[in-house]
Design a protein around this motif. Structure first.
Motif, PDB file in Angstrom:
ATOM      1  N   SER A 210      39.182 -40.225   0.796  1.00 37.81           N
ATOM      2  CA  SER A 210      40.446 -39.511   0.626  1.00 37.81           C
ATOM      3  C   SER A 210      40.248 -38.012   0.756  1.00 37.81           C
ATOM      4  O   SER A 210      41.070 -37.310   1.349  1.00 37.81           O
ATOM      5  N   LEU A 211      39.140 -37.495   0.188  1.00 34.20           N
ATOM      6  CA  LEU A 211      38.853 -36.071   0.292  1.00 34.20           C
ATOM      7  C   LEU A 211      38.629 -35.667   1.744  1.00 34.20           C
ATOM      8  O   LEU A 211      38.993 -34.556   2.162  1.00 34.20           O
ATOM      9  N   ALA A 212      38.042 -36.556   2.550  1.00 34.07           N
ATOM     10  CA  ALA A 212      37.816 -36.272   3.968  1.00 34.07           C
ATOM     11  C   ALA A 212      39.105 -36.329   4.781  1.00 34.07           C
ATOM     12  O   ALA A 212      39.091 -36.001   5.976  1.00 34.07           O
ATOM     13  N   GLY A 213      40.209 -36.766   4.154  1.00 28.69           N
ATOM     14  CA  GLY A 213      41.494 -36.747   4.846  1.00 28.69           C
ATOM     15  C   GLY A 213      41.921 -38.067   5.459  1.00 28.69           C
ATOM     16  O   GLY A 213      42.908 -38.101   6.195  1.00 28.69           O
ATOM     17  N   VAL A 214      41.205 -39.167   5.143  1.00 24.71           N
ATOM     18  CA  VAL A 214      41.553 -40.459   5.738  1.00 24.71           C
ATOM     19  C   VAL A 214      42.943 -40.903   5.281  1.00 24.71           C
ATOM     20  O   VAL A 214      43.777 -41.313   6.100  1.00 24.71           O
ATOM     21  N   PHE A 215      43.210 -40.821   3.981  1.00 26.96           N
ATOM     22  CA  PHE A 215      44.520 -41.211   3.463  1.00 26.96           C
ATOM     23  C   PHE A 215      45.601 -40.282   3.998  1.00 26.96           C
ATOM     24  O   PHE A 215      46.680 -40.729   4.428  1.00 26.96           O
ATOM     25  N   SER A 216      45.333 -38.995   3.995  1.00 32.33           N
ATOM     26  CA  SER A 216      46.314 -38.026   4.481  1.00 32.33           C
ATOM     27  C   SER A 216      46.647 -38.259   5.951  1.00 32.33           C
ATOM     28  O   SER A 216      47.801 -38.100   6.375  1.00 32.33           O
ATOM     29  N   ALA A 217      45.643 -38.652   6.747  1.00 32.39           N
ATOM     30  CA  ALA A 217      45.884 -38.920   8.167  1.00 32.39           C
ATOM     31  C   ALA A 217      46.825 -40.110   8.337  1.00 32.39           C
ATOM     32  O   ALA A 217      47.686 -40.113   9.237  1.00 32.39           O
ATOM     33  N   GLU A 218      46.679 -41.133   7.484  1.00 34.84           N
ATOM     34  CA  GLU A 218      47.581 -42.283   7.547  1.00 34.84           C
ATOM     35  C   GLU A 218      49.010 -41.861   7.203  1.00 34.84           C
ATOM     36  O   GLU A 218      49.971 -42.292   7.851  1.00 34.84           O
ATOM     37  N   ILE A 219      49.153 -41.028   6.182  1.00 36.12           N
ATOM     38  CA  ILE A 219      50.479 -40.553   5.794  1.00 36.12           C
ATOM     39  C   ILE A 219      51.078 -39.692   6.900  1.00 36.12           C
ATOM     40  O   ILE A 219      52.279 -39.794   7.206  1.00 36.12           O
ATOM     41  N   GLU A 220      50.261 -38.862   7.542  1.00 34.79           N
ATOM     42  CA  GLU A 220      50.755 -38.014   8.632  1.00 34.79           C
ATOM     43  C   GLU A 220      51.202 -38.865   9.815  1.00 34.79           C
ATOM     44  O   GLU A 220      52.208 -38.555  10.481  1.00 34.79           O
ATOM     45  N   ARG A 221      50.469 -39.935  10.100  1.00 32.20           N
ATOM     46  CA  ARG A 221      50.862 -40.830  11.194  1.00 32.20           C
ATOM     47  C   ARG A 221      52.235 -41.449  10.918  1.00 32.20           C
ATOM     48  O   ARG A 221      53.084 -41.525  11.804  1.00 32.20           O
ATOM     49  N   LEU A 222      52.450 -41.877   9.678  1.00 30.22           N
ATOM     50  CA  LEU A 222      53.751 -42.430   9.312  1.00 30.22           C
ATOM     51  C   LEU A 222      54.840 -41.360   9.396  1.00 30.22           C
ATOM     52  O   LEU A 222      55.967 -41.629   9.842  1.00 30.22           O
TER      53      LEU A 222
ATOM     54  N   GLY B 272      53.886 -50.346   9.280  1.00 25.67           N
ATOM     55  CA  GLY B 272      52.857 -49.354   8.962  1.00 25.67           C
ATOM     56  C   GLY B 272      52.875 -48.956   7.504  1.00 25.67           C
ATOM     57  O   GLY B 272      51.815 -48.824   6.866  1.00 25.67           O
ATOM     58  N   VAL B 273      54.072 -48.773   6.942  1.00 25.22           N
ATOM     59  CA  VAL B 273      54.187 -48.429   5.524  1.00 25.22           C
ATOM     60  C   VAL B 273      53.653 -49.562   4.655  1.00 25.22           C
ATOM     61  O   VAL B 273      52.939 -49.335   3.670  1.00 25.22           O
ATOM     62  N   ASP B 274      53.973 -50.808   5.017  1.00 24.95           N
ATOM     63  CA  ASP B 274      53.488 -51.963   4.254  1.00 24.95           C
ATOM     64  C   ASP B 274      51.954 -51.998   4.235  1.00 24.95           C
ATOM     65  O   ASP B 274      51.343 -52.264   3.194  1.00 24.95           O
ATOM     66  N   ALA B 275      51.329 -51.730   5.381  1.00 20.30           N
ATOM     67  CA  ALA B 275      49.868 -51.774   5.465  1.00 20.30           C
ATOM     68  C   ALA B 275      49.242 -50.670   4.614  1.00 20.30           C
ATOM     69  O   ALA B 275      48.260 -50.904   3.893  1.00 20.30           O
ATOM     70  N   VAL B 276      49.796 -49.455   4.680  1.00 16.14           N
ATOM     71  CA  VAL B 276      49.261 -48.353   3.884  1.00 16.14           C
ATOM     72  C   VAL B 276      49.465 -48.622   2.398  1.00 16.14           C
ATOM     73  O   VAL B 276      48.592 -48.335   1.570  1.00 16.14           O
ATOM     74  N   LEU B 277      50.608 -49.220   2.046  1.00 15.38           N
ATOM     75  CA  LEU B 277      50.883 -49.524   0.646  1.00 15.38           C
ATOM     76  C   LEU B 277      49.893 -50.546   0.112  1.00 15.38           C
ATOM     77  O   LEU B 277      49.412 -50.431  -1.028  1.00 15.38           O
ATOM     78  N   ARG B 278      49.556 -51.555   0.915  1.00 19.06           N
ATOM     79  CA  ARG B 278      48.569 -52.545   0.461  1.00 19.06           C
ATOM     80  C   ARG B 278      47.232 -51.887   0.160  1.00 19.06           C
ATOM     81  O   ARG B 278      46.592 -52.174  -0.854  1.00 19.06           O
ATOM     82  N   SER B 279      46.796 -50.998   1.055  1.00 20.35           N
ATOM     83  CA  SER B 279      45.530 -50.305   0.818  1.00 20.35           C
ATOM     84  C   SER B 279      45.621 -49.373  -0.386  1.00 20.35           C
ATOM     85  O   SER B 279      44.684 -49.258  -1.178  1.00 20.35           O
TER      86      SER B 279
END
Length: 486
Positions: A173-185, A225-232
């Protein structure tokens, strides 16, 4: 000490007015301790403290000097010129020996040197230097666009990680992996909003932008996409927060023995005397990296003993606030009229006090003491019954697997990142707004104004995760939970 809420005029990218200083390492003795300063134009202060100019981004071994030129300590000095630093401002780090007195002397010297008059300017060398508030260095990194809000929270999560899995996911998350998923959405949502707004703005063109651009298909893909990110995110939040599991049952059912068996240590006192446990004993255990906060409580019964009665009241209080309850039954007493009557009473009380989403796991203990190794009485003989022996450990693995199942953990998942409950709630809000948007889009006569509003609200919820949009008091709450010096 809490972080003061940001004023409405302090948007992202603005520099905080005052330079700040703090001891950035944990209290106590250690090999190395760090004093950190952040603010504008620190080169002069660094030269005054070290007796020499420091080259940016180069570790310099030097003496740290007091006002009279005497040596406080010797160590490494690191100077980072803005904007190439953690906070985006000038940053000075003094790495000295980690004794509390040495670090306090360095901290006091920084404040003293900042207030000294600079002969070249006739003004204080670094006016308004003050002690940092908890989380203020990371807060400035956020305000100066060095980190988004999800990454800033990951800093605290990485420090607080209690398992290897949690630490690894916090680093992601600190490396921006989660943020990148949110930005894609967010980008997909902005594209869909653009189509809807275009249809609203240019109705005279008689061009159905939504149909030509497959708005329904884009919305469906966005929801997936939102469903997949929410599961993770749910799995990441579970790794961070864990669940509260309360062991409940009658006296001498083996609750304390079960806690000791799960923890692998003698935490609770175990005796054959009914009512031995008078208060709550809590231990956090890890199963596949998932923290489970397990509580052993007083045996549930009517008691004339005032101390035991208080313990039973506390037990019910914890049961009512549990995420899951282990209802422990004693195999050796099944069929006894008084015991069975009390079991029925506890079962009714649990159904009344617990919410519909709180699972109750029935566990039959003392398998080792049951005389018939094959036949078990009543419900304990069911195929999915959890029958175990807290004394020998038989059946504990099945219990651990059931606890993970109840917690919602799915092993072997890839692409996880440590998330917080607020992230999960925000994503659920996005889901709800997109569901409303889909219903509007599928209507015979879609209301495009309402559709545009639902999409706007969905984007606001996404933006709150990374801090592109958020209430000022939210920032104050988040950063106040950091340690001082971070």
């Amino acid at each position: 000490m809490s972080v003061e809420p940001l004023s409405a005029s302090q948007g992202r990218g603005s520099l905080a007015a005052d330079p700040i200083v703090a001891i950035a390492t944990a209290p106590g003795r250690g090999a190395v301790g760090i004093v950190r300063v952040s603010g504008p134009a620190l080169a002069g202060l660094a030269e005054r403290l070290c007796g020499r100019r420091l080259e940016p981004r180069v570790a310099t071994y030097t003496a740290f000097r007091d006002a009279a030129g005497g040596i406080i300590d010797q160590g490494l000095a690191l100077y980072f010129a803005a904007p190439h630093s953690y906070t985006g401002e000038d940053v000075l780090e003094l790495q000295a020996h980690g004794g509390p007195v040495v670090l306090q002397l360095l901290l006091a010297r920084c404040l003293e040197a900042a207030a000294e008059i600079d002969p070249a300017t006739g003004a204080p060398r670094l006016p308004r230097l003050r002690l940092a508030r908890p989380g203020e260095f990371t807060q400035r990194a956020f305000l100066n666009d060095k980190l988004d809000l999800a990454q800033a929270e990951a800093v605290a999560d990485l420090i607080d990680a209690s398992t290897e899995a949690a630490a690894r996911l916090a680093a992601r998350s600190l490396a921006g992996v989660f943020s990148a998923e949110i930005e894609r959405l967010r980008e997909a949502l902005v594209q869909l909003r653009m189509l809807v707004e275009a249809t609203l703005d240019f109705p005279e063109e008689e061009v159905d932008f939504l149909e030509q651009a497959d708005a329904a298909g884009q919305l469906e893909a966005l929801q997936a996409g939102v469903d997949a990110v929410l599961r993770s995110a749910r799995q990441g939040a579970l790794l961070r927060e864990g669940i509260k599991v309360v062991i409940a049952g009658q006296p001498n059912a083996g609750k304390s023995s079960l806690l000791n068996a799960l923890a692998g240590a003698e935490l609770a006192i175990v005796t054959p005397v009914a009512g031995t446990t008078r208060d709550v004993v809590q231990q956090t255990i890890q199963i596949e990296g998932v923290p489970l906060h397990v509580l052993d409580t007083a045996g549930l019964r009517d008691s004339e003993d005032e101390v035991e009665r208080i313990g039973i009241e506390r037990a019910w209080s914890h049961i009512e606030n549990a995420d899951a309850v282990l209802f422990l039954h004693d195999l050796t007493r099944l069929g006894a009229p008084e015991y069975e009557a009390e079991e029925d009473r506890i079962t009714r009380a649990l159904s009344q006090k617990l919410g519909p989403n709180v699972p109750v796991i029935d566990v039959w203990n003392k398998r080792d003491a049951w005389p018939d190794a094959h036949a078990l009485p009543g419900p304990a003989d069911a195929h999915d019954a959890l029958v175990l022996s807290a004394r020998t450990g038989e059946g504990l693995q099945r219990l651990r697997e059931r606890l993970l199942q109840v917690a919602g953990w799915q092993s072997g998942q890839e692409g996880l990142y440590l998330a917080r409950e607020r992230h999960v709630q925000a994503l659920r809000q996005v889901q709800a707004q997109l569901d409303h948007a889909r219903a509007l889009l599928q209507a015979p006569m879609p209301s495009l104004e309402l559709l545009a509003e639902e999409l706007r609200l969905a984007q606001n919820a996404l933006n709150e995760i990374t801090g592109a949009f958020g209430a000022d008091d939210l920032l104050g709450v988040i950063f106040s939970r950091f340690c001082i010096g971070k």
